[in-house]
Design a protein around this motif. Structure first.
Motif, PDB file in Angstrom:
ATOM      1  N   LEU A  53       0.846  -1.198   0.000  1.00  9.32           N
ATOM      2  CA  LEU A  53       0.000   0.000   0.000  1.00  9.32           C
ATOM      3  C   LEU A  53       0.875   1.239   0.000  1.00  9.32           C
ATOM      4  O   LEU A  53       1.514   1.574   1.005  1.00  9.32           O
ATOM      5  N   ALA A  54       0.937   1.925  -1.140  1.00 10.22           N
ATOM      6  CA  ALA A  54       1.708   3.158  -1.268  1.00 10.22           C
ATOM      7  C   ALA A  54       0.768   4.364  -1.231  1.00 10.22           C
ATOM      8  O   ALA A  54      -0.438   4.233  -1.420  1.00 10.22           O
ATOM      9  N   GLY A  55       1.342   5.545  -0.987  1.00  5.23           N
ATOM     10  CA  GLY A  55       0.514   6.749  -0.908  1.00  5.23           C
ATOM     11  C   GLY A  55      -0.525   6.660   0.197  1.00  5.23           C
ATOM     12  O   GLY A  55      -1.653   7.133   0.060  1.00  5.23           O
ATOM     13  N   ALA A  56      -0.135   6.080   1.325  1.00  5.49           N
ATOM     14  CA  ALA A  56      -1.100   5.789   2.393  1.00  5.49           C
ATOM     15  C   ALA A  56      -1.678   7.037   3.039  1.00  5.49           C
ATOM     16  O   ALA A  56      -2.724   6.979   3.675  1.00  5.49           O
ATOM     17  N   ASN A  57      -0.996   8.178   2.893  1.00  2.30           N
ATOM     18  CA  ASN A  57      -1.512   9.410   3.473  1.00  2.30           C
ATOM     19  C   ASN A  57      -2.358  10.213   2.480  1.00  2.30           C
ATOM     20  O   ASN A  57      -2.724  11.347   2.734  1.00  2.30           O
ATOM     21  N   GLY A  58      -2.672   9.586   1.329  1.00  2.00           N
ATOM     22  CA  GLY A  58      -3.552  10.230   0.361  1.00  2.00           C
ATOM     23  C   GLY A  58      -2.866  10.819  -0.854  1.00  2.00           C
ATOM     24  O   GLY A  58      -3.523  11.437  -1.695  1.00  2.00           O
ATOM     25  N   ASP A  59      -1.550  10.634  -0.983  1.00  2.00           N
ATOM     26  CA  ASP A  59      -0.810  11.178  -2.126  1.00  2.00           C
ATOM     27  C   ASP A  59      -1.023  10.285  -3.349  1.00  2.00           C
ATOM     28  O   ASP A  59      -0.476   9.181  -3.429  1.00  2.00           O
ATOM     29  N   ILE A 119      -2.858   2.163  -4.164  1.00  2.00           N
ATOM     30  CA  ILE A 119      -2.293   3.504  -4.229  1.00  2.00           C
ATOM     31  C   ILE A 119      -3.350   4.464  -3.696  1.00  2.00           C
ATOM     32  O   ILE A 119      -4.435   4.580  -4.269  1.00  2.00           O
ATOM     33  N   SER A 120      -3.054   5.114  -2.595  1.00  2.00           N
ATOM     34  CA  SER A 120      -3.950   6.122  -2.018  1.00  2.00           C
ATOM     35  C   SER A 120      -5.382   5.605  -1.850  1.00  2.00           C
ATOM     36  O   SER A 120      -6.350   6.320  -2.116  1.00  2.00           O
ATOM     37  N   GLY A 121      -5.529   4.352  -1.414  1.00  2.00           N
ATOM     38  CA  GLY A 121      -6.850   3.780  -1.150  1.00  2.00           C
ATOM     39  C   GLY A 121      -7.489   3.074  -2.324  1.00  2.00           C
ATOM     40  O   GLY A 121      -8.401   2.274  -2.137  1.00  2.00           O
ATOM     41  N   GLU A 122      -7.025   3.332  -3.555  1.00  2.00           N
ATOM     42  CA  GLU A 122      -7.505   2.594  -4.721  1.00  2.00           C
ATOM     43  C   GLU A 122      -6.765   1.252  -4.740  1.00  2.00           C
ATOM     44  O   GLU A 122      -5.534   1.221  -4.608  1.00  2.00           O
ATOM     45  N   TYR A 123      -7.469   0.151  -4.903  1.00  2.00           N
ATOM     46  CA  TYR A 123      -6.800  -1.129  -4.735  1.00  2.00           C
ATOM     47  C   TYR A 123      -7.245  -2.180  -5.740  1.00  2.00           C
ATOM     48  O   TYR A 123      -8.304  -2.104  -6.344  1.00  2.00           O
ATOM     49  N   TRP A 124      -6.375  -3.179  -5.899  1.00  2.00           N
ATOM     50  CA  TRP A 124      -6.685  -4.412  -6.607  1.00  2.00           C
ATOM     51  C   TRP A 124      -6.389  -5.572  -5.667  1.00  2.00           C
ATOM     52  O   TRP A 124      -5.345  -5.589  -5.001  1.00  2.00           O
ATOM     53  N   LEU A 125      -7.274  -6.547  -5.626  1.00  2.00           N
ATOM     54  CA  LEU A 125      -6.959  -7.820  -4.999  1.00  2.00           C
ATOM     55  C   LEU A 125      -6.201  -8.671  -6.014  1.00  2.00           C
ATOM     56  O   LEU A 125      -6.099  -8.312  -7.191  1.00  2.00           O
ATOM     57  N   SER A 126      -5.674  -9.797  -5.572  1.00  2.00           N
ATOM     58  CA  SER A 126      -4.796 -10.604  -6.426  1.00  2.00           C
ATOM     59  C   SER A 126      -5.448 -11.001  -7.742  1.00  2.00           C
ATOM     60  O   SER A 126      -4.801 -11.001  -8.800  1.00  2.00           O
ATOM     61  N   ASP A 127      -6.761 -11.331  -7.695  1.00  2.00           N
ATOM     62  CA  ASP A 127      -7.424 -11.775  -8.919  1.00  2.00           C
ATOM     63  C   ASP A 127      -7.816 -10.625  -9.836  1.00  2.00           C
ATOM     64  O   ASP A 127      -8.319 -10.848 -10.939  1.00  2.00           O
ATOM     65  N   GLN A 128      -7.582  -9.384  -9.399  1.00  3.11           N
ATOM     66  CA  GLN A 128      -7.861  -8.227 -10.247  1.00  3.11           C
ATOM     67  C   GLN A 128      -6.617  -7.716 -10.965  1.00  3.11           C
ATOM     68  O   GLN A 128      -6.718  -6.903 -11.882  1.00  3.11           O
ATOM     69  N   ILE A 129      -5.457  -8.188 -10.544  1.00  2.00           N
ATOM     70  CA  ILE A 129      -4.223  -7.798 -11.220  1.00  2.00           C
ATOM     71  C   ILE A 129      -4.172  -8.495 -12.574  1.00  2.00           C
ATOM     72  O   ILE A 129      -4.343  -9.719 -12.648  1.00  2.00           O
ATOM     73  N   PRO A 130      -3.988  -7.760 -13.664  1.00  2.00           N
ATOM     74  CA  PRO A 130      -3.941  -8.397 -14.992  1.00  2.00           C
ATOM     75  C   PRO A 130      -2.977  -9.571 -15.037  1.00  2.00           C
ATOM     76  O   PRO A 130      -1.824  -9.455 -14.597  1.00  2.00           O
ATOM     77  N   SER A 131      -3.454 -10.711 -15.523  1.00  2.00           N
ATOM     78  CA  SER A 131      -2.693 -11.963 -15.455  1.00  2.00           C
ATOM     79  C   SER A 131      -1.341 -11.888 -16.155  1.00  2.00           C
ATOM     80  O   SER A 131      -0.393 -12.571 -15.752  1.00  2.00           O
ATOM     81  N   GLU A 132      -1.223 -11.057 -17.196  1.00  2.00           N
ATOM     82  CA  GLU A 132       0.039 -10.998 -17.934  1.00  2.00           C
ATOM     83  C   GLU A 132       1.173 -10.365 -17.126  1.00  2.00           C
ATOM     84  O   GLU A 132       2.346 -10.435 -17.510  1.00  2.00           O
ATOM     85  N   PHE A 133       0.823  -9.746 -15.974  1.00  2.00           N
ATOM     86  CA  PHE A 133       1.848  -9.129 -15.150  1.00  2.00           C
ATOM     87  C   PHE A 133       2.209  -9.977 -13.926  1.00  2.00           C
ATOM     88  O   PHE A 133       3.116  -9.624 -13.183  1.00  2.00           O
ATOM     89  N   GLN A 138       5.340  -1.699 -12.637  1.00  3.99           N
ATOM     90  CA  GLN A 138       5.087  -0.501 -11.848  1.00  3.99           C
ATOM     91  C   GLN A 138       3.581  -0.252 -11.837  1.00  3.99           C
ATOM     92  O   GLN A 138       2.898  -0.440 -12.841  1.00  3.99           O
ATOM     93  N   ILE A 139       3.078   0.146 -10.686  1.00  7.74           N
ATOM     94  CA  ILE A 139       1.641   0.365 -10.502  1.00  7.74           C
ATOM     95  C   ILE A 139       1.444   1.791 -10.013  1.00  7.74           C
ATOM     96  O   ILE A 139       2.122   2.235  -9.084  1.00  7.74           O
ATOM     97  N   TYR A 140       0.505   2.493 -10.621  1.00  9.47           N
ATOM     98  CA  TYR A 140       0.276   3.899 -10.283  1.00  9.47           C
ATOM     99  C   TYR A 140      -1.153   4.282 -10.638  1.00  9.47           C
ATOM    100  O   TYR A 140      -1.896   3.482 -11.232  1.00  9.47           O
ATOM    101  N   LEU A 141      -1.535   5.486 -10.275  1.00  6.03           N
ATOM    102  CA  LEU A 141      -2.865   5.990 -10.601  1.00  6.03           C
ATOM    103  C   LEU A 141      -2.808   6.872 -11.838  1.00  6.03           C
ATOM    104  O   LEU A 141      -1.926   7.717 -11.972  1.00  6.03           O
ATOM    105  N   LYS A 142      -3.759   6.660 -12.737  1.00  4.85           N
ATOM    106  CA  LYS A 142      -3.909   7.504 -13.915  1.00  4.85           C
ATOM    107  C   LYS A 142      -5.384   7.841 -14.056  1.00  4.85           C
ATOM    108  O   LYS A 142      -6.216   6.941 -14.188  1.00  4.85           O
ATOM    109  N   ARG A 190       2.007   8.679  -5.894  1.00 11.17           N
ATOM    110  CA  ARG A 190       2.958   7.642  -5.505  1.00 11.17           C
ATOM    111  C   ARG A 190       2.801   6.380  -6.352  1.00 11.17           C
ATOM    112  O   ARG A 190       1.751   6.136  -6.948  1.00 11.17           O
ATOM    113  N   LYS A 191       3.862   5.560  -6.366  1.00 12.47           N
ATOM    114  CA  LYS A 191       3.877   4.364  -7.211  1.00 12.47           C
ATOM    115  C   LYS A 191       4.403   3.150  -6.444  1.00 12.47           C
ATOM    116  O   LYS A 191       5.054   3.284  -5.412  1.00 12.47           O
ATOM    117  N   ILE A 192       4.118   1.977  -7.002  1.00  9.53           N
ATOM    118  CA  ILE A 192       4.675   0.718  -6.515  1.00  9.53           C
ATOM    119  C   ILE A 192       5.544   0.136  -7.625  1.00  9.53           C
ATOM    120  O   ILE A 192       5.099   0.031  -8.775  1.00  9.53           O
TER     121      ILE A 192
END
Length: 236
Positions: A179-185, A202-216, A222-226, A188-190
């Protein structure tokens, strides 16, 4: 010097927050069943805060609490309670009524210790020395880098948790929660070299394991908010 027999200290924890927007018992039961089936191991015995700001004083708290517990959660407190009757029922059930610093209803998952809007900008701009961990992070361990980046130069086991107000870099295999950007930033990236995480956020937006695209899965990424949505790209 002899240690005191007890100490009371403030600590930050990442917690699940369940927002109840409907007091229909059957609907709550169905929704919880569907949610827990998405990732049974992650939700099993998970401590949880229940936000009841969407309920009125006619809500049957006793039944609602029983349903939540029946799905494997451990209710440790209730937030968002504005009604005196409902508050009394909650306290009578043996649970504390908590006050949140910031209202954030965007997701089922939230970092409970996110700073208030008043102090958010100041906190985000405050940077401390980067935390570096060069040993394996074992199941059950939790590491929090306050106002700083976190770098782990080793593997992170399932059941472990990495939390940082800044970015998180993992030079190893990660199977736990990150969990990155835990203070709301939201900037931030993983970064990781072997992605098998149970949860990424990232900043409260999340994926569980089965939501992470399988090809990765198992790859460097790198994981970030866009545009407020989680995005993942390859590092290679």
């Amino acid at each position: 010097m002899q240690k005191k027999s007890i100490e009371i200290k403030g600590r930050n924890f990442t917690l699940l927050v369940l927002y109840l927007n409907n007091q229909n018992i059957d609907l709550i039961n169905q929704s919880l069943y569907k949610k827990t089936q998405e990732c049974p191991k992650f939700f099993k015995n998970a401590p949880i805060i229940v936000n009841v700001s969407g309920l009125c004083n006619t809500a049957d708290w006793k039944k609602i609490q029983a349903i939540i517990i029946s799905h494997g959660f451990s209710v440790i407190g209730v937030s968002g309670c504005q009604d005196s009757t409902l508050k009394k029922n909650i306290i009578d059930s043996g649970l504390p009524v908590l006050s949140e610093r910031k209202k954030n209803k965007s997701h089922f998952f939230s970092n409970f210790y996110i700073n208030s809007e008043k102090n958010k900008k100041e906190t985000i701009n405050q940077v401390e020395k980067t935390h570096i961990i060069d040993i394996p992070v074992r199941s059950g361990q939790k590491i929090y880098a306050k106002h700083a980046d976190l770098i782990v130069i080793n593997n992170v086991s399932a059941g472990a948790e990495l939390v940082a107000d800044g970015n998180i870099h993992i030079y190893g295999i990660v199977r736990g929660r990150v969990l990155a950007g835990a203070n709301g930033d939201t900037s931030r990236k993983i970064f990781c070299t072997g992605l098998f995480a149970e949860l990424v956020s990232i900043s409260g937006e999340y994926w569980l394991s089965d939501q992470i695209p399988s090809e990765f899965i198992g790859k460097s990424a790198q994981i970030y908010l866009k545009n407020k949505f989680l995005t993942i790209n390859s590092l290679s």
